[in-house]
Design an enzyme around this catalytic site. Structure first.
Site, PDB file in Angstrom:
ATOM      1  N   TYR A  14     -16.128   3.412   7.747  1.00 27.40           N
ATOM      2  CA  TYR A  14     -14.759   3.439   7.840  1.00 27.40           C
ATOM      3  C   TYR A  14     -14.398   3.945   9.176  1.00 27.40           C
ATOM      4  CZ  TYR A  14      -9.952   4.961   6.510  1.00 27.40           C
ATOM      5  OH  TYR A  14      -8.615   5.273   6.798  1.00 27.40           O
TER       6      TYR A  14
ATOM      7  N   THR B 256      -6.841   7.303  11.297  1.00 23.28           N
ATOM      8  CA  THR B 256      -7.329   8.316  10.439  1.00 23.28           C
ATOM      9  C   THR B 256      -7.982   9.580  11.039  1.00 23.28           C
ATOM     10  OG1 THR B 256      -9.023   8.643   8.672  1.00 23.28           O
ATOM     11  CG2 THR B 256      -9.518   7.015  10.067  1.00 23.28           C
ATOM     12  N   ASP B 257      -8.008  10.618  10.258  1.00 23.83           N
ATOM     13  CA  ASP B 257      -8.746  11.708  10.807  1.00 23.83           C
ATOM     14  C   ASP B 257     -10.440  11.334  10.955  1.00 23.83           C
ATOM     15  OD1 ASP B 257      -8.781  11.534   8.226  1.00 23.83           O
ATOM     16  OD2 ASP B 257      -8.974  13.700   7.669  1.00 23.83           O
TER      17      ASP B 257
ATOM     18  N   GLY C 186       0.938  -1.087  -0.079  1.00 18.89           N
ATOM     19  CA  GLY C 186      -0.065  -0.130   0.048  1.00 18.89           C
ATOM     20  C   GLY C 186       0.871   1.227  -0.163  1.00 18.89           C
ATOM     21  N   GLN C 187       0.187   2.277   0.088  1.00 16.69           N
ATOM     22  CA  GLN C 187       0.921   3.683  -0.029  1.00 16.69           C
ATOM     23  C   GLN C 187       1.884   3.808   1.115  1.00 16.69           C
ATOM     24  OE1 GLN C 187      -0.948   7.210  -1.525  1.00 16.69           O
ATOM     25  NE2 GLN C 187      -2.699   6.508  -0.125  1.00 16.69           N
ATOM     26  N   VAL C 188       1.492   3.505   2.454  1.00 13.87           N
ATOM     27  CA  VAL C 188       2.408   3.767   3.497  1.00 13.87           C
ATOM     28  C   VAL C 188       3.217   2.699   3.691  1.00 13.87           C
ATOM     29  CG1 VAL C 188       2.510   4.119   6.088  1.00 13.87           C
ATOM     30  CG2 VAL C 188       1.041   5.366   4.728  1.00 13.87           C
TER      31      VAL C 188
ATOM     32  N   LYS D  25     -12.373   2.027  12.073  1.00 16.11           N
ATOM     33  CA  LYS D  25     -10.926   2.256  12.410  1.00 16.11           C
ATOM     34  C   LYS D  25     -10.781   2.844  13.766  1.00 16.11           C
ATOM     35  CE  LYS D  25      -7.717   2.836  10.295  1.00 16.11           C
ATOM     36  NZ  LYS D  25      -6.598   1.858   9.628  1.00 16.11           N
TER      37      LYS D  25
ATOM     38  N   TRP E 130      -5.290  12.185   4.513  1.00 15.93           N
ATOM     39  CA  TRP E 130      -5.406  12.576   3.171  1.00 15.93           C
ATOM     40  C   TRP E 130      -3.942  12.118   2.424  1.00 15.93           C
ATOM     41  CZ3 TRP E 130      -7.767  17.909   1.866  1.00 15.93           C
ATOM     42  CH2 TRP E 130      -9.031  17.805   2.149  1.00 15.93           C
TER      43      TRP E 130
ATOM     44  N   ASP F 105      -2.492 -12.110   5.167  1.00 20.19           N
ATOM     45  CA  ASP F 105      -3.970 -11.922   4.934  1.00 20.19           C
ATOM     46  C   ASP F 105      -4.675 -11.388   6.307  1.00 20.19           C
ATOM     47  OD1 ASP F 105      -6.689 -11.820   4.406  1.00 20.19           O
ATOM     48  OD2 ASP F 105      -6.688 -13.338   3.321  1.00 20.19           O
TER      49      ASP F 105
HETATM   50  N1  LIG Z   1      -5.208   6.749   2.159  1.00 16.24           N
HETATM   51  C1  LIG Z   1      -5.522   7.507   2.995  1.00 16.24           C
HETATM   52  O1  LIG Z   1      -5.849   8.819   2.583  1.00 16.24           O
HETATM   53  C2  LIG Z   1      -5.287   7.349   4.458  1.00 16.24           C
HETATM   54  C3  LIG Z   1      -4.965   6.320   5.128  1.00 16.24           C
HETATM   55  N2  LIG Z   1      -5.060   6.187   6.603  1.00 16.24           N
HETATM   56  C4  LIG Z   1      -4.437   4.980   7.025  1.00 16.24           C
HETATM   57  O2  LIG Z   1      -3.219   4.983   6.801  1.00 16.24           O
HETATM   58  C5  LIG Z   1      -2.956   3.299   6.654  1.00 16.24           C
HETATM   59  C6  LIG Z   1      -2.196   3.062   5.379  1.00 16.24           C
HETATM   60  O3  LIG Z   1      -3.200   3.608   4.150  1.00 16.24           O
HETATM   61  P1  LIG Z   1      -2.619   3.680   2.794  1.00 16.24           P
HETATM   62  O4  LIG Z   1      -1.321   3.366   2.529  1.00 16.24           O
HETATM   63  O5  LIG Z   1      -2.871   4.751   2.238  1.00 16.24           O
HETATM   64  O6  LIG Z   1      -3.696   2.472   2.183  1.00 16.24           O
HETATM   65  P2  LIG Z   1      -3.816   1.851   0.785  1.00 16.24           P
HETATM   66  O7  LIG Z   1      -5.166   1.785   0.287  1.00 16.24           O
HETATM   67  O8  LIG Z   1      -2.680   2.501  -0.093  1.00 16.24           O
HETATM   68  O9  LIG Z   1      -3.022   0.453   1.104  1.00 16.24           O
HETATM   69  C7  LIG Z   1      -3.959  -0.475   1.902  1.00 16.24           C
HETATM   70  C8  LIG Z   1      -3.425  -1.882   1.828  1.00 16.24           C
HETATM   71  O10 LIG Z   1      -4.021  -2.747   2.667  1.00 16.24           O
HETATM   72  C9  LIG Z   1      -4.004  -3.885   2.122  1.00 16.24           C
HETATM   73  N3  LIG Z   1      -5.110  -4.822   2.502  1.00 16.24           N
HETATM   74  C10 LIG Z   1      -6.478  -4.705   2.397  1.00 16.24           C
HETATM   75  N4  LIG Z   1      -7.175  -5.923   2.886  1.00 16.24           N
HETATM   76  C11 LIG Z   1      -6.235  -6.608   3.343  1.00 16.24           C
HETATM   77  C12 LIG Z   1      -6.241  -7.880   4.039  1.00 16.24           C
HETATM   78  N5  LIG Z   1      -7.137  -8.581   4.176  1.00 16.24           N
HETATM   79  N6  LIG Z   1      -5.098  -8.493   4.038  1.00 16.24           N
HETATM   80  C13 LIG Z   1      -3.867  -7.744   3.969  1.00 16.24           C
HETATM   81  N7  LIG Z   1      -3.679  -6.557   3.375  1.00 16.24           N
HETATM   82  C14 LIG Z   1      -4.982  -6.117   3.256  1.00 16.24           C
HETATM   83  C15 LIG Z   1      -4.228  -3.819   0.483  1.00 16.24           C
HETATM   84  O11 LIG Z   1      -3.919  -4.734   0.005  1.00 16.24           O
HETATM   85  P3  LIG Z   1      -4.368  -5.238  -1.595  1.00 16.24           P
HETATM   86  O12 LIG Z   1      -3.584  -4.332  -2.540  1.00 16.24           O
HETATM   87  O13 LIG Z   1      -4.026  -6.699  -1.552  1.00 16.24           O
HETATM   88  O14 LIG Z   1      -5.863  -4.934  -1.621  1.00 16.24           O
HETATM   89  C16 LIG Z   1      -3.613  -2.418   0.247  1.00 16.24           C
HETATM   90  O15 LIG Z   1      -2.204  -2.832  -0.043  1.00 16.24           O
HETATM   91  C17 LIG Z   1      -4.267   2.785   6.943  1.00 16.24           C
HETATM   92  O16 LIG Z   1      -4.325   2.294   8.300  1.00 16.24           O
HETATM   93  C18 LIG Z   1      -5.160   3.829   6.607  1.00 16.24           C
HETATM   94  O17 LIG Z   1      -6.530   3.451   7.524  1.00 16.24           O
HETATM   95  C19 LIG Z   1      -5.333   7.131   7.319  1.00 16.24           C
HETATM   96  C20 LIG Z   1      -5.653   8.493   6.828  1.00 16.24           C
HETATM   97  C21 LIG Z   1      -5.832   8.770   5.340  1.00 16.24           C
HETATM   98  C1  LIG Z   2     -13.434  10.936  -6.745  1.00 16.94           C
HETATM   99  C2  LIG Z   2     -13.945  12.431  -6.259  1.00 16.94           C
HETATM  100  C3  LIG Z   2     -14.007  12.535  -4.856  1.00 16.94           C
HETATM  101  N1  LIG Z   2     -14.623  13.528  -4.404  1.00 16.94           N
HETATM  102  C4  LIG Z   2     -14.530  13.958  -2.731  1.00 16.94           C
HETATM  103  C5  LIG Z   2     -14.917  12.594  -2.193  1.00 16.94           C
HETATM  104  C6  LIG Z   2     -14.208  12.850  -0.680  1.00 16.94           C
HETATM  105  O1  LIG Z   2     -14.827  13.605   0.181  1.00 16.94           O
HETATM  106  C7  LIG Z   2     -12.873  13.592  -1.457  1.00 16.94           C
HETATM  107  C8  LIG Z   2     -11.526  12.969  -1.227  1.00 16.94           C
HETATM  108  O2  LIG Z   2     -11.811  11.695  -2.271  1.00 16.94           O
HETATM  109  P1  LIG Z   2     -11.344  10.114  -1.694  1.00 16.94           P
HETATM  110  O3  LIG Z   2     -11.781   9.306  -2.817  1.00 16.94           O
HETATM  111  O4  LIG Z   2      -9.854  10.739  -1.738  1.00 16.94           O
HETATM  112  O5  LIG Z   2     -12.117   9.979  -0.503  1.00 16.94           O
HETATM  113  P2  LIG Z   2     -11.790   9.682   0.890  1.00 16.94           P
HETATM  114  O6  LIG Z   2     -11.645   8.107   0.603  1.00 16.94           O
HETATM  115  O7  LIG Z   2     -12.804   9.777   1.642  1.00 16.94           O
HETATM  116  O8  LIG Z   2     -10.253   9.768   1.493  1.00 16.94           O
HETATM  117  C9  LIG Z   2      -9.933   9.587   2.400  1.00 16.94           C
HETATM  118  O9  LIG Z   2      -9.241   8.222   2.264  1.00 16.94           O
HETATM  119  C10 LIG Z   2      -9.196   7.741   3.635  1.00 16.94           C
HETATM  120  C11 LIG Z   2      -8.580   6.503   3.717  1.00 16.94           C
HETATM  121  C12 LIG Z   2      -8.879   8.543   4.830  1.00 16.94           C
HETATM  122  O10 LIG Z   2      -8.400   8.131   6.016  1.00 16.94           O
HETATM  123  C13 LIG Z   2      -8.929   9.855   4.868  1.00 16.94           C
HETATM  124  O11 LIG Z   2      -8.072  10.796   5.504  1.00 16.94           O
HETATM  125  C14 LIG Z   2      -8.987  10.636   3.456  1.00 16.94           C
HETATM  126  O12 LIG Z   2      -7.778  10.794   2.828  1.00 16.94           O
HETATM  127  O13 LIG Z   2     -13.324  14.105  -2.489  1.00 16.94           O
HETATM  128  C15 LIG Z   2     -15.379  14.506  -5.201  1.00 16.94           C
HETATM  129  O14 LIG Z   2     -15.939  15.688  -4.707  1.00 16.94           O
HETATM  130  N2  LIG Z   2     -15.445  14.304  -6.428  1.00 16.94           N
HETATM  131  C16 LIG Z   2     -14.808  13.228  -7.026  1.00 16.94           C
HETATM  132  O15 LIG Z   2     -14.801  13.130  -8.229  1.00 16.94           O
END
Ligand SMILES: NC(=O)C1=CN([C@@H]2O[C@H](COP(=O)(O)OP(=O)(O)OC[C@H]3O[C@@H](n4cnc5c(N)ncnc54)[C@H](OP(=O)(O)O)[C@@H]3O)[C@@H](O)[C@H]2O)C=CC1
Ligand SMILES: Cc1cn([C@H]2C[C@H](O)[C@@H](COP(=O)(O)OP(=O)(O)O[C@H]3O[C@@H](C)C(=O)[C@@H](O)[C@H]3O)O2)c(=O)[nH]c1=O
Length: 258
Positions: free
Chosen positions: A161, A137-138, A42-44, A165, A186, A72
């Site tokens: 979500y 998350t926020d 994943g990203q992080v 969380k 974000w 898993d």
């Molecule tokens: N993205 C965001 O904007 C934000 C993220 N966070 C938190 O930060 C952390 C990291 O997020 P981020 O890196 O962005 O997430 P990503 O969506 O980039 O990655 C999530 C990963 O979790 C894996 N995953 C999902 N289900 C399972 C499973 N059953 N077993 C093993 N792996 C699994 C996915 O694997 P697969 O590719 O195989 O599906 C994917 O690689 C998370 O805890 C998230 O809640 C907090 C705030 C904002």
């Molecule tokens: C795709 C799209 C999104 N949006 C809005 C929906 C949402 O409120 C915001 C951001 O879109 P996202 O799909 O990134 O939304 P979202 O998945 O809610 O983003 C969040 O991800 C999770 C995992 C977190 O923990 C949060 O901190 C945050 O980063 O933009 C639009 O207004 N128009 C669009 O076309």
């Protein structure tokens, strides 16, 4: 090789950093930190694989079984086997169910990964006397207000979500295991799916994009989270009273219309 070249080569070798920052002495004494990184794709997770490598011996696994190890999170038995096999000092959970909208129609999937898996990981960490590092998350807050959230602020998630969380976080705090929970927001990175990637994909298909402008947040790079996270993990490992929940975001704020 003439004498001068040999001397230069030895000198150069002398300056080679030992692999993972650890040399044969640590390996022999078994004093290096063993880190199990769950979800390295994943990203992080991707960035953590890089940033954790200098501070310990990292076993990085994704969801699919590789080398007999399963990552898993929906399979507690397989996860237990992985943890027993690696016997880590630190378990880092970078996996989550992050499909915020989909979670509304599939709450049980979101709950399994975001709430139940952390319960299991915390139990395993406690049993193994290991640290558990987790990300949140926020969205555990209700989104009102105009100032940045403090760690102690009242929680009030408004979607599945966020609720799941928060359940995950609370289970870890209640478990009694040593832990670091980093709440971030974000998240963006070059490599994976996120808001920017979604917008680029939609822009290629549509003439007009509609994006809400009433949400304010702090976009945070996965690279930053991983670098700061690794530093805090290493510091906390040797100072157990730092166990706790922390906000880890970039400074500043913007809307999704940035
Ligand atoms: N993205 C965001 O904007 C934000 C993220 N966070 C938190 O930060 C952390 C990291 O997020 P981020 O890196 O962005 O997430 P990503 O969506 O980039 O990655 C999530 C990963 O979790 C894996 N995953 C999902 N289900 C399972 C499973 N059953 N077993 C093993 N792996 C699994 C996915 O694997 P697969 O590719 O195989 O599906 C994917 O690689 C998370 O805890 C998230 O809640 C907090 C705030 C904002
Ligand atoms: C795709 C799209 C999104 N949006 C809005 C929906 C949402 O409120 C915001 C951001 O879109 P996202 O799909 O990134 O939304 P979202 O998945 O809610 O983003 C969040 O991800 C999770 C995992 C977190 O923990 C949060 O901190 C945050 O980063 O933009 C639009 O207004 N128009 C669009 O076309």
């Amino acid at each position: 090789m003439d004498e001068e070249k040999q001397a230069a080569s030895q000198h150069h070798q002398g300056y080679m950093p030992p692999y993972n920052g650890y040399g044969p002495a640590e390996a022999e004494q078994g004093t290096f930190l063993k880190i199990l990184l769950l979800c390295c794709k994943g990203q992080v997770g991707w960035e953590l694989h890089r940033s954790l490598s200098p501070i310990g011996l990292v076993t990085a696994i994704a969801r699919q079984e590789e080398n007999g190890l399963s990552g898993d999170l929906s399979d507690p038995k397989a996860l237990s086997a992985t943890i027993k096999s690696v016997s880590p000092d630190i378990i880092v959970n970078a996996a989550a169910y992050t499909a915020v909208d989909q979670a509304e129609s599939k709450p049980e999937q979101s709950r399994r990964i975001n709430a139940e898996a952390p319960v299991h990981l915390a139990r395993m960490a406690k049993e193994a006397d290991a640290w558990l590092i987790h990300f949140s998350t926020d969205y555990v807050f209700d989104g009102t207000g105009t100032t940045p959230w403090k760690e102690s602020a009242l929680k009030g998630p408004i979607n599945v979500y966020g609720k799941t969380k928060l359940e995950g976080e609370e289970a870890i705090r209640e478990s009694g295991c040593r832990h670091l929970i980093f709440r971030t927001s974000w998240v963006y990175s070059a490599a994976c799916k996120n808001f920017i990637h979604t917008m680029l994909r939609l822009a290629a298909k549509r003439d007009r994009l509609r994006v809400i402008d009433d949400q304010i947040g702090a976009p945070t790079g996965a690279e930053l989270i991983a670098d700061v996270g690794a530093h805090v993990i290493r510091t906390a490992y040797y100072d157990k009273k730092l166990s706790g929940t922390y906000h880890l975001t970039a400074a500043g704020e913007t809307s999704w219309n940035f």
